[in-house]
Design a protein around this motif. Sequence first.
Motif, short mmCIF file in Angstrom:
data_model
loop_
_atom_site.label_atom_id
_atom_site.label_comp_id
_atom_site.label_asym_id
_atom_site.label_seq_id
_atom_site.Cartn_x
_atom_site.Cartn_y
_atom_site.Cartn_z
N ASN A 5 0.82 -1.21 0.00
CA ASN A 5 0.00 0.00 0.00
C ASN A 5 0.85 1.26 0.00
O ASN A 5 0.59 2.21 -0.74
N GLN A 6 1.89 1.27 0.85
CA GLN A 6 2.78 2.44 0.92
C GLN A 6 3.52 2.64 -0.41
O GLN A 6 3.68 3.78 -0.87
N SER A 7 3.98 1.56 -1.00
CA SER A 7 4.72 1.66 -2.26
C SER A 7 3.83 2.16 -3.39
O SER A 7 4.23 3.00 -4.20
N ILE A 35 -5.91 -6.45 -6.23
CA ILE A 35 -6.04 -6.22 -4.77
C ILE A 35 -6.21 -4.73 -4.44
O ILE A 35 -6.22 -4.36 -3.26
N PHE A 36 -6.33 -3.88 -5.46
CA PHE A 36 -6.51 -2.44 -5.22
C PHE A 36 -7.70 -2.17 -4.30
O PHE A 36 -7.61 -1.39 -3.36
N ASP A 37 -8.82 -2.81 -4.60
CA ASP A 37 -10.03 -2.55 -3.82
C ASP A 37 -9.84 -2.99 -2.37
O ASP A 37 -10.27 -2.31 -1.44
N PHE A 38 -9.17 -4.13 -2.17
CA PHE A 38 -8.88 -4.62 -0.82
C PHE A 38 -8.02 -3.62 -0.05
O PHE A 38 -8.30 -3.29 1.11
N LEU A 39 -6.97 -3.14 -0.69
CA LEU A 39 -6.08 -2.16 -0.05
C LEU A 39 -6.82 -0.87 0.26
O LEU A 39 -6.63 -0.26 1.31
N HIS A 40 -7.66 -0.46 -0.66
CA HIS A 40 -8.42 0.78 -0.50
C HIS A 40 -9.35 0.70 0.72
O HIS A 40 -9.51 1.67 1.45
N ARG A 41 -9.93 -0.46 0.95
CA ARG A 41 -10.89 -0.63 2.04
C ARG A 41 -10.23 -0.90 3.40
O ARG A 41 -10.82 -0.63 4.44
N ASN A 42 -9.02 -1.44 3.38
CA ASN A 42 -8.42 -1.92 4.63
C ASN A 42 -7.28 -1.06 5.17
O ASN A 42 -6.76 -1.37 6.24
N PHE A 43 -6.89 0.00 4.43
CA PHE A 43 -5.82 0.86 4.91
C PHE A 43 -6.28 2.32 4.91
O PHE A 43 -7.12 2.73 4.12
N TRP A 44 -5.71 3.10 5.81
CA TRP A 44 -6.16 4.47 6.01
C TRP A 44 -5.91 5.36 4.80
O TRP A 44 -6.70 6.24 4.50
N ILE A 45 -4.79 5.17 4.13
CA ILE A 45 -4.43 6.05 3.01
C ILE A 45 -5.10 5.55 1.73
O ILE A 45 -4.94 4.40 1.34
#
Length: 432
Positions: free
Chosen positions: A357-359, A409-419
């Motif tokens: 996510n950070q990368s 996995i974009f949608d997963f990252l979008h929903r599960n991380f603050w940024i």
Amino acid sequence: MQKTTETDNTKKFSKLFSELDHCTDVKQKQIIEEMNGIIDEMDKEEFTSAFTKGFFHETDKMIKDKQLSLENVILMLKHMGYCKEMKKIWNNDFQRCSLSKRIEKMIVDENKKKKGKNEKLLADLCESYLFLNSRFSKELLAIIVRCLLKATLKKEENEETQKEVEIALLALSNIGVFNTVQKEQYLNEIREIIKNHQKYLNLTQLAYQSAWEFFIDRFFKDRNLEDVIENELHFVREVTGRLEELVVCIDWKREKDERGKKDKEVQILTRWLDTIDYFLLSCKLWNEEYIKLVSCLVKTYLSANDKFMEISEKCIFPLRNAAKNRTVKTDDLLKGGSIGLFLEELMQSTMNYGMTNQSLTFCLSISERLKEKTDDEMEEAKRKELKRKVLEMMEEEGYEDVIISFHKIFDFLHRNFWIDISLNISDYFVHL
């Protein structure tokens, strides 16, 4: 084995605490010093298990019943708070207990005294209270800040005084970004503390870091402080120098089971990285020293990689914030090595979701920057040349293929991380 160690530490601590009742004052002090040694060995789970609301309530009752002296309670609370701060343990049981209210009242009462005020006792009470709380009233904070800043301005250079100053500044650094301290209550003093160290090197590493952490936390809510922070006190240059020193001091090759509890240098380095993170989130003034800071963060990341993952991850956050904030120029990020670092990270098959996510957030920010055209011909030429260099790196690393592989996995990252990250895959691509 680890479970046994945790149980042993907690049991030993509880047993010693139960022995404090009906002891002489001297014996109590000996027991508390032994208890403090056990606190040093506690991990976060043990610490939270030992220091509950019930523990603080019982301590308060023992003070009330004159079974435990205030001096010995302070000896325990200050050490407990020091360890809590260094290990970055979150525990809010103290601020909701009767002992916290007792100490708060004692601070106010001692501060009101016109004659016979015990400055040492007041400082001890303020430090204990700051270490173990996270939210403070403005009125109480004004008393505490004034008291502890006064304590830090001692001129003696002996080891005992240095330690007292270190504890006071460490306690002040626990006044987080969401607590408001009026500028007139600290600015002249903190400026003098930092300047004196830059001239005379009169503070310990931890004390100097704590002074800056306190100051940068104030900057988070008051951007008008940046001129003093950057142009007068040269934060970027100073923090880069401190990181370079610590990276050299730490033995990065040791195995985890050889390190045991964290070295103090590792703890201080971790604290500096948090301070840099807050600064890069808020700063607006550019200077050429950013390239060195970026390079130093990259070097720290690479040194810590694999064996010190906590430090590696903490290096990622300020670099990501530098890309999002835009005060640090794209060319600084390129020359400092951070763009190459993030591209290489995206290639790693072992990346965890947080690092992914950070990368992606970093690369999205770089992509947005490189797409922005300007009417200035010289600046536009520089942008195109910079874009060419970055695109060459991306092509060499197979960047577009990797982004496509992450798209699912974009949608997963979008929903599960603050940024937030963009769900539109084309936003991550740049073309000449």
